[in-house]
Design a protein around this motif. Structure first.
Motif, mmCIF file in Angstrom:
data_model
loop_
_atom_site.group_PDB
_atom_site.id
_atom_site.type_symbol
_atom_site.label_atom_id
_atom_site.label_comp_id
_atom_site.label_asym_id
_atom_site.label_seq_id
_atom_site.Cartn_x
_atom_site.Cartn_y
_atom_site.Cartn_z
ATOM 1 N N ALA A 95 -99.306 -10.898 -113.538
ATOM 2 C CA ALA A 95 -98.976 -12.046 -112.687
ATOM 3 C C ALA A 95 -100.247 -12.876 -112.589
ATOM 4 O O ALA A 95 -101.346 -12.315 -112.495
ATOM 5 C CB ALA A 95 -98.546 -11.583 -111.302
ATOM 6 N N VAL A 96 -100.105 -14.193 -112.654
ATOM 7 C CA VAL A 96 -101.281 -15.067 -112.661
ATOM 8 C C VAL A 96 -101.225 -16.030 -111.476
ATOM 9 O O VAL A 96 -100.257 -16.781 -111.324
ATOM 10 C CB VAL A 96 -101.384 -15.857 -113.982
ATOM 11 N N TYR A 97 -102.293 -15.976 -110.676
ATOM 12 C CA TYR A 97 -102.351 -16.781 -109.453
ATOM 13 C C TYR A 97 -103.602 -17.653 -109.423
ATOM 14 O O TYR A 97 -104.609 -17.348 -110.081
ATOM 15 C CB TYR A 97 -102.449 -15.874 -108.227
ATOM 16 N N SER A 98 -103.538 -18.696 -108.571
ATOM 17 C CA SER A 98 -104.729 -19.483 -108.250
ATOM 18 C C SER A 98 -104.471 -20.259 -106.966
ATOM 19 O O SER A 98 -103.317 -20.431 -106.554
ATOM 20 C CB SER A 98 -105.040 -20.470 -109.385
ATOM 21 N N CYS A 99 -105.533 -20.708 -106.339
ATOM 22 C CA CYS A 99 -105.456 -21.705 -105.265
ATOM 23 C C CYS A 99 -104.572 -21.305 -104.087
ATOM 24 O O CYS A 99 -103.527 -21.910 -103.843
ATOM 25 C CB CYS A 99 -105.011 -23.041 -105.835
ATOM 26 N N SER A 100 -105.016 -20.300 -103.352
ATOM 27 C CA SER A 100 -104.320 -19.905 -102.132
ATOM 28 C C SER A 100 -105.099 -20.481 -100.959
ATOM 29 O O SER A 100 -106.250 -20.119 -100.750
ATOM 30 C CB SER A 100 -104.233 -18.383 -102.047
ATOM 31 N N LYS A 113 -90.809 -7.542 -106.110
ATOM 32 C CA LYS A 113 -90.106 -7.344 -107.389
ATOM 33 C C LYS A 113 -90.698 -6.182 -108.182
ATOM 34 O O LYS A 113 -90.064 -5.622 -109.048
ATOM 35 C CB LYS A 113 -90.214 -8.619 -108.252
ATOM 36 N N ASP A 114 -91.943 -5.875 -107.904
ATOM 37 C CA ASP A 114 -92.687 -4.857 -108.655
ATOM 38 C C ASP A 114 -92.586 -5.136 -110.157
ATOM 39 O O ASP A 114 -92.230 -4.260 -110.946
ATOM 40 C CB ASP A 114 -92.173 -3.459 -108.320
ATOM 41 N N SER A 115 -92.926 -6.369 -110.541
ATOM 42 C CA SER A 115 -92.609 -6.839 -111.882
ATOM 43 C C SER A 115 -93.781 -6.842 -112.863
ATOM 44 O O SER A 115 -93.596 -7.235 -114.012
ATOM 45 C CB SER A 115 -92.037 -8.262 -111.779
ATOM 46 N N ARG A 150 -95.137 -25.213 -105.438
ATOM 47 C CA ARG A 150 -96.214 -24.227 -105.304
ATOM 48 C C ARG A 150 -95.679 -22.956 -105.960
ATOM 49 O O ARG A 150 -94.481 -22.700 -105.901
ATOM 50 C CB ARG A 150 -96.551 -23.935 -103.829
ATOM 51 N N GLY A 151 -96.513 -22.137 -106.538
ATOM 52 C CA GLY A 151 -95.984 -20.937 -107.187
ATOM 53 C C GLY A 151 -96.993 -20.161 -108.000
ATOM 54 O O GLY A 151 -98.201 -20.185 -107.713
ATOM 55 N N TYR A 152 -96.490 -19.507 -109.038
ATOM 56 C CA TYR A 152 -97.301 -18.622 -109.890
ATOM 57 C C TYR A 152 -96.518 -18.375 -111.151
ATOM 58 O O TYR A 152 -95.364 -18.824 -111.273
ATOM 59 C CB TYR A 152 -97.585 -17.296 -109.159
ATOM 60 N N PHE A 153 -97.099 -17.656 -112.111
ATOM 61 C CA PHE A 153 -96.319 -17.264 -113.282
ATOM 62 C C PHE A 153 -96.611 -15.838 -113.701
ATOM 63 O O PHE A 153 -97.633 -15.262 -113.315
ATOM 64 C CB PHE A 153 -96.502 -18.249 -114.444
ATOM 65 N N GLU A 154 -95.640 -15.303 -114.450
ATOM 66 C CA GLU A 154 -95.799 -13.951 -115.004
ATOM 67 C C GLU A 154 -95.867 -14.051 -116.518
ATOM 68 O O GLU A 154 -95.219 -14.909 -117.110
ATOM 69 C CB GLU A 154 -94.588 -13.079 -114.636
#
Ligand SMILES: *[C@@H]1O[C@H](CO)[C@@H](O)[C@H](O)[C@H]1NC(C)=O
Ligand SMILES: *[C@@H]1O[C@H](CO)[C@@H](O)[C@H](O)[C@H]1NC(C)=O
Ligand SMILES: *[C@@H]1O[C@H](CO)[C@@H](O)[C@H](O)[C@H]1NC(C)=O
Ligand SMILES: *[C@@H]1O[C@H](CO)[C@@H](O)[C@H](O)[C@H]1NC(C)=O
Ligand SMILES: *[C@@H]1O[C@H](CO)[C@@H](O)[C@H](O)[C@H]1NC(C)=O
Ligand SMILES: *[C@@H]1O[C@H](CO)[C@@H](O)[C@H](O)[C@H]1NC(C)=O
Ligand SMILES: *[C@@H]1O[C@H](CO)[C@@H](O)[C@H](O)[C@H]1NC(C)=O
Ligand SMILES: *[C@@H]1O[C@H](CO)[C@@H](O)[C@H](O)[C@H]1NC(C)=O
Ligand SMILES: *[C@@H]1O[C@H](CO)[C@@H](O)[C@H](O)[C@H]1NC(C)=O
Ligand SMILES: *[C@@H]1O[C@H](CO)[C@@H](O)[C@H](O)[C@H]1NC(C)=O
Ligand SMILES: *[C@@H]1O[C@H](CO)[C@@H](O)[C@H](O)[C@H]1NC(C)=O
Length: 627
Positions: free
Chosen positions: A192-197, A213-215, A540-544
């Motif tokens: 999972a890839v995140y940024s900017c919280s 989701k435990d994905s 706003r979000g993230y990607f897998e």
């Protein structure tokens, strides 16, 4: 001196707990041990007879793990007699002065070491323990505990827990996972890839959703994990009960500790840390806005700014404070540093993925856009001498790419903070020269050297990742003006860039922008940039990322609302990259996305509605075609 030293021996023999095993006493730089805390002095100050009431100690911020290797992983917790952060300073002379400048007095620091035990096991009941130990923590490191769990097996899930020594006062149970051996031929891995919280802008639902989701196997954070601003400067924390502490722009070590501690009260962030090993790097806001080697936008590196702003903290000291607090609070390794504050490092995930995490901000980059010098930076953006990383990191980066290719790893994944692909945003901003000079666009020589290295060595299967921009950008990786590129077929591309939106930081085209206005701006951007295949500004979000030897699937998710804690998310768009193709699979996104603008494709929007009677979201299926 000798007598004092001798009198310490009983302490050492009674308590088998270790100071040095708590990595946070060490310097962030192994080549600059003086930046660490003198354990000798801490031991001298601490009185082994004086102990805390173990029941009064609290694991204040859960547990975390990170920087997984095949045989070890970093474990983190904080156990404190107080909820506030420590005001102890750490200076370059290597000890903790006890003077609190805010209150003009010497502060109380703990006289007692806090002893913590940790256990690592394959089962949740921690019966088959594979590693354990006892370490001390104290106010000097803000009561944080960071240890390296060892003797682990590759690509294996483990559970871990801390407890106060000789007490049933326990931390929550954490879960973590080692990486495979570099030569292991694993068949799949998910990130999972995140940024900017940004805490005052909303709830970190995006972190919670992946835990629910435990994905994925591992979590990547590309930076802007915290923001340095006062609430009023950037955010509306009052309206949602999320005013970050201390409520001022942060400069001191205490400030950075307190800010990190505030962020780590978000329940979704705590849950994500508890379930997944993280591999994070910083962007600029872990230190200050638009940082570079010698400065940052809102603090000039001059005598005037030191004296007249009344901050009294120099640029270098501010950076040190930020870095020290970051290393105390994040479950990461202190990689071997030859100079400077190195966080850039790499990970092999079997023969499937080599992950290279860059520092394009703080380590050694040439001057950036500081808002008052934009024209100048534009003027010099194509100068050959400019570097985002400094020559040491640049050379390491190119070597990593070559070595990864030579060893036959299928995918090369590059974690950059800032967007690599060119972004012409001139119409949207009304400025003909509008590129982002704070991103790779301001460092064209470094960008060309990277592309040249990839093209001239035929290094393939490159997946660039970026955060920082608070929007989603999916592009073929191209060298415009040098290599022919067909935007329809993708021919001429040497990889793909997936740049993700923010966990909560606002849309760069307006914090409260409407969906229609956001999608119109996305359409302009998509049309103005050949290689930009999908762009979204609204969500706003993230990607897998889901890797196999045959392909990478990228799934982007958007959060319909972040002003409350909720688990709702919308699948925005899905992309595939086939091994050996070095471009997005056509039709890009399967030809249909939920929002934004897709080249040669369409946006089919499922109308999402909140039923205020029962508090649940549902899809009302307007199936509104925007494009
Ligand atoms: C322990 O810390 C948690 C989280 O900060 C807090 O909710 C709880 O009240 C604390 N418990 C005690 C006994 O101080
Ligand atoms: C130490 O902390 C105080 C505030 O807690 C701050 O005013 C002072 O500048 C800090 N000193 C250094 C060297 O960071
Ligand atoms: C914990 O208990 C053991 C024996 O049960 C004792 O030897 C040790 O000193 C105790 N440690 C602390 C920190 O109280
Ligand atoms: C830094 O210096 C520039 C150029 O003199 C000035 O425009 C800017 O306002 C200064 N910034 C701060 C935060 O003092
Ligand atoms: C980078 O490559 C582009 C395309 O060939 C070229 O226009 C530009 O001048 C190059 N800049 C540098 C510094 O190499
Ligand atoms: C670009 O690719 C498309 C196929 O997607 C093809 O029809 C077109 O001829 C190509 N253009 C050039 C200039 O090769
Ligand atoms: C934008 O929305 C937030 C959260 O709902 C609100 O607090 C803020 O006042 C709004 N800003 C503007 C300019 O409307
Ligand atoms: C950006 O796009 C606009 C519109 O297509 C064009 O006029 C302008 O020259 C472009 N600017 C750059 C720097 O490519
Ligand atoms: C993306 O894939 C998921 C399943 O993995 C699916 O539920 C979703 O509808 C897809 N989204 C789009 C926009 O195609
Ligand atoms: C979405 O659904 C709501 C309620 O069903 C409706 O009022 C609204 O007009 C719809 N919006 C769009 C863009 O279709
Ligand atoms: C809430 O109401 C919507 C319709 O307004 C319905 O579709 C949904 O099933 C309801 N959810 C619950 C949990 O009752």
């Amino acid at each position: 001196m000798k007598l004092q030293l001798l009198s310490l021996l009983p302490l050492a023999s009674i308590a088998s707990a270790s100071w040095s095993k708590n990595i946070n006493y060490r310097s962030p730089s192994e080549h600059h041990p003086a930046l660490g805390i003198s354990i000798h002095r801490v031991v001298k100050r601490n009185d082994p007879q004086s102990t805390y009431d173990t029941a009064a100690l609290n694991f204040t911020h859960g547990v975390a793990s990170g920087d997984p290797y095949p045989n070890s992983v970093i474990l983190w917790t904080r156990v404190a007699p107080q909820s506030d952060n420590s005001k102890s300073n750490v200076t370059v002379t290597g000890y903790a002065p006890l003077f609190d400048h805010d209150n003009e007095k010497y502060v109380h620091v703990s006289k007692s070491p806090i002893c913590v035990e940790y256990k690592v096991a394959k089962d949740k009941d921690l019966t088959s323990t594979v590693d354990s130990g006892k370490v001390y923590t104290s106010s000097d490191v803000d009561f944080t505990v960071k240890v390296e769990a060892k003797n682990l097996k590759p690509y294996t899930t483990y559970y871990y827990q801390f407890n106060v020594c000789n007490s049933s006062n326990k931390s929550p149970l954490g879960r973590t996972k080692t990486t495979p051996n570099a030569e292991d031929d694993i068949t799949k891995v998910s990130l999972a890839v995140y940024s900017c919280s940004n805490y005052p802008f909303g709830f970190f639902n995006a972190y919670g959703n992946v835990a629910r989701k435990d994905s994925v196997d591992y979590v990547i954070h590309l930076g802007d994990y915290i923001y340095e601003y006062a609430n009023g400067e950037y955010g509306w924390g009052q309206s949602i009960g999320r005013v970050p502490q201390p409520d001022r722009q942060i400069y001191t070590l205490y400030d950075y500790r307190k800010r990190l501690a505030t962020y780590r009260t978000d329940l979704d962030l705590v849950e994500n840390h508890q379930q997944f090993p993280w591999i994070p790097v910083w962007d600029d806001h872990e230190v200050g806005d638009n940082t570079y080697r010698d400065g940052m936008a809102e603090l000039n590196n001059t005598e005037d700014s030191f004296i007249k702003d009344g901050v009294g903290v120099s640029v270098d000291q501010r950076k040190m404070n930020a870095v020290r607090a970051y290393f105390e609070w994040m479950p990461i390794r202190q990689v071997d540093m030859d100079d400077n504050l190195r966080i850039w490092r790499s990970f092999s995930i079997g023969k499937l993925v080599d992950l290279t995490m860059l520092d394009t901000r703080n380590y050694d980059r040439s001057i950036t856009d500081l808002y008052w010098n934009t024209d100048y930076i534009h003027e010099i953006s194509n100068d050959a001498g400019r570097s985002l990383m400094g020559s040491r990191q640049e050379n390491w980066f190119y070597r990593q790419l070559s070595e990864s290719y030579e060893r036959g790893a299928t995918w090369r994944v590059i974690g950059s903070q800032i967007v690599f692909s060119r972004v012409n945003q001139s119409a949207a901003t009304g400025n003909a020269n509008s590129e982002n000079y704070d991103a790779w666009g301001g460092y064209k020589a470094n960008k060309n050297r990277t592309l040249n290295h990839l093209y001239s060595n035929n290094i393939n299967n490159n997946i660039f990742l970026a955060g920082d921009s608070h929007a989603s950008w999916v592009s073929d990786l191209v060298w415009l003006g040098e290599k022919d590129y067909n935007k329809s077929s993708g021919e001429g591309s040497i990889g793909v860039e997936f740049a993700g939106s923010a966990v909560t930081s606002p849309c760069p085209y307006g914090a409260n922008i409407t969906l229609a206005a956001a999608n119109a701006a996305s359409t302009w951007l998509q049309n103005a940039n050949d290689e930009l295949q999908w762009q979204d500004l609204y969500y706003r979000g993230y990607f897998e990322l889901h890797f196999t030897h045959e392909k990478v699937d990228a799934n982007f998710f958007g959060m319909p609302t972040i002003v409350s804690r909720n688990g709702w998310e919308i699948p925005l768009a899905n992309f595939t990259v086939l091994a050996g193709a070095n471009k997005l699979q056509r039709p890009v996104g399967g030809g249909v996305v939920e929002s934004g603008s897709l080249k040669y494709g369409k946006v089919v929007q499922n109308n999402i509605t909140l039923d205020t009677n029962n508090g649940t979201w549902f899809v009302s299926h307007a199936d509104l075609e925007v494009l």
